[in-house]
Design an enzyme around this catalytic site. Structure first.
Site, PDB file in Angstrom:
ATOM      1  N   HIS A 203       0.766  -1.279  -0.059  1.00  0.00           N
ATOM      2  CA  HIS A 203      -0.065  -0.130   0.187  1.00  0.00           C
ATOM      3  C   HIS A 203       0.689   1.482  -0.025  1.00  0.00           C
ATOM      4  O   HIS A 203       2.134   1.156   0.129  1.00  0.00           O
ATOM      5  CB  HIS A 203      -1.036  -0.289   1.299  1.00  0.00           C
ATOM      6  CG  HIS A 203      -0.498   0.175   2.531  1.00  0.00           C
ATOM      7  ND1 HIS A 203       0.037   1.216   3.078  1.00  0.00           N
ATOM      8  CD2 HIS A 203      -0.114  -1.003   3.323  1.00  0.00           C
ATOM      9  CE1 HIS A 203       0.695   0.872   4.146  1.00  0.00           C
ATOM     10  NE2 HIS A 203       0.634  -0.347   4.416  1.00  0.00           N
TER      11      HIS A 203
ATOM     12  N   CYS B 134       4.120  -4.258   6.632  1.00  0.00           N
ATOM     13  CA  CYS B 134       3.461  -3.999   4.961  1.00  0.00           C
ATOM     14  C   CYS B 134       4.754  -3.369   4.285  1.00  0.00           C
ATOM     15  O   CYS B 134       5.817  -3.160   4.660  1.00  0.00           O
ATOM     16  CB  CYS B 134       2.521  -3.103   5.142  1.00  0.00           C
ATOM     17  SG  CYS B 134       1.010  -3.800   5.799  1.00  0.00           S
TER      18      CYS B 134
END
Length: 360
Positions: free
Chosen positions: A128, A141
Site C-alpha cells: 500500500h 507491510c
C-alpha cells in the site's frame, strides 16, 4: 433542517477526509532511462505501455528496499519501498493478493490511512501507499509511493503473484515445465506411498472449488504436487524427481499470455536464501526434472491460463513437517473458517480451504 445541514456539510467532510490522507513520494514517474540505483526514497519509474497485457508479478527485494513490477515477463515498473522494521519484519515467500481496498484504513493502527491496499496475508500484511524514509520503517507491510501504488492497483487483481525475497531476482522465460506433461510410459508412475493411499497416484476434485485463481505447489522432499483453486485444494499427485540428490531450489513460475507453440509460456523467479536451497546460481529449468502421472496432467492442463502460479521447493509441505517456516502461498478463508487450517495431507475427507501452505 438537520438533514439539510448534514447534506450541506458532506462536501466539507469529503474534503477533510481527502486532506487527512497523506500523499507519499513523487507525483510522476522518473524518466524511463533513469538508472534504478540513483532513485531516491519516494521515486519510481513506470512504463506500463511497454507490455500492455498479460499477468502481473510483483517482486519486492528486502535488502534493496525496492519493488519491481513485471507484466507478461517484462519489467514495466520499479519503485523505492519501505518494508518491516526490526520486531515487525516483512515475511518472505510467494504470496497471492487476497483482496484490494482503494481507501483502506487500518483498524489495528488507529484508523491510519493505507491507500491502494492489496492484502497478502490473513493477518494484514499488504502492499500500500505509505511512508518512504529510505529504510525499513513499516509494521510489516510494503510501503510504496502513492502514485506508483495507484498505478499498480489498477493492473492487479485478486490472485496476482507477489514475491518477497531476501535479494533482487528478475523473472526469466522458461520452456513448458515437464512436471505438467505425462510421465513416459517406460518410466512409469512414481512408486506408491501411504499419503494418497496404496492404489492412488493422484486425487482430483475440481468441484471443491469451481472458480478462482489457480496455484500449484510442488515439493521435491514430499514428492507431491498440490493444486489449489481460490485457496481450496482440488487435487494432488505423486511426482517423480530426476536427480533427486541435486537441490531444485525455490522458484515461482507464472504462466504468461500468448504462445505460438500451443503450450503455455512461463516466467520464473528464484527465491534465494531459503530452506534446503543450493547456494549456487538459480536453475530456472529445475522444474524440468519433475514429472506427474499422465492422467493427472490431462485433467490439469486445460486449467492453465495466464496468471497461474507454480511454486517449486525442495522442502516438505505436508502437515507432518516440522522446523522453521517460510510462507509460500496464502489464500483467504471463507467466513467462519479457522485461520489455522492447513493442507489436508493423506486422509480421504473433502479438501478444505487453507490459510497458507508453509515449508521448512
Amino acid at each position: 433542517m438537520r438533514l439539510v445541514n448534514l447534506l450541506a456539510a458532506l462536501p466539507l467532510m469529503a474534503a477533510l477526509d481527502c486532506a487527512a490522507t497523506p500523499f507519499w513520494g513523487a507525483k510522476y514517474s522518473a524518466p524511463a532511462d533513469t538508472p534504478i540505483e540513483v532513485l531516491q526514497p519516494g521515486e519510481f519509474i513506470w512504463e506500463g505501455e511497454l507490455e500492455p497485457q498479460g499477468p502481473v508479478v510483483v517482486v519486492v527485494s528486502l535488502p534493496e528496499q525496492m519493488a519491481y513490477v513485471y507484466r507478461n515477463g517484462v519489467r514495466i515498473g520499479v519503485a523505492t519501498a519501505s518494508t518491516g522494521k526490526p520486531g515487525h519484519g516483512t515475511p518472505t515467500g510467494v504470496f497471492t493478493i487476497l483482496n484490494k481496498d482503494k481507501d483502506h484504513h487500518s483498524k489495528t493502527y488507529g484508523n491510519a490511512p493505507m491507500p491502494y491496499s492489496e492484502r497478502l496475508t490473513v493477518d494484514g500484511v499488504a502492499l500500500h501507499a505509505g511512508g518512504l524514509p529510505g529504510y525499513p520503517s513499516s509494521h510489516g507491510c510494503v510501503h510504496l509511493p502513492s502514485a506508483f501504488a495507484r498505478l499498480l492497483f489498477g493492473i492487479t487483481h485478486r490472485g496476482t503473484t507477489v514475491v518477497i525475497a531476501g535479494e533482487s531476482t528478475a523473472p526469466r522465460s522458461v520452456v513448458h515445465p515437464a512436471v505438467l506433461t505425462p510421465v513416459d510410459a517406460a518410466t512409469g508412475a512414481p512408486e506408491s506411498e501411504h499419503a494418497l493411499g496404496l492404489l492412488e497416484d493422484f486425487r482430483w476434485e475440481p468441484e471443491a472449488s469451481p472458480e478462482g485463481p489457480l496455484t500449484l505447489v510442488a515439493s521435491a522432499a514430499d514428492r507431491r504436487l498440490i493444486v489449489l483453486r481460490d485457496g481450496v485444494e482440488i487435487g494432488r499427485a505423486r511426482i517423480k524427481v530426476d536427480n533427486a540428490n541435486v537441490p531444485l531450489g525455490t522458484h515461482a513460475y507464472t504462466v504468461l499470455a500468448g504462445s505460438n507453440s500451443g503450450h503455455p509460456r512461463w516466467s520464473a523467479v528464484g527465491l534465494p536464501g531459503h530452506a534446503a536451497e543450493s547456494r549456487d546460481s538459480h536453475d530456472e529449468n529445475a522444474v524440468e526434472r519433475l514429472h506427474m502421472p499422465k492422467d493427472m496432467s490431462r485433467r490439469l492442463y486445460p486449467l492453465l491460463e495466464p496468471g497461474t502460479t507454480l511454486l517449486l521447493t525442495d522442502a516438505p509441505i505436508l502437515e507432518h513437517s516440522t522446523g522453521p517456516t517460510l510462507a509460500v502461498m496464502r489464500s483467504g478463508l471463507p467466513e467462519g473458517e479457522s485461520a489455522g487450517a492447513a493442507v489436508n495431507t493423506g486422509n480421504r475427507r473433502s479438501p478444505a480451504p487453507i490459510e497458507s501452505v508453509r515449508i521448512n
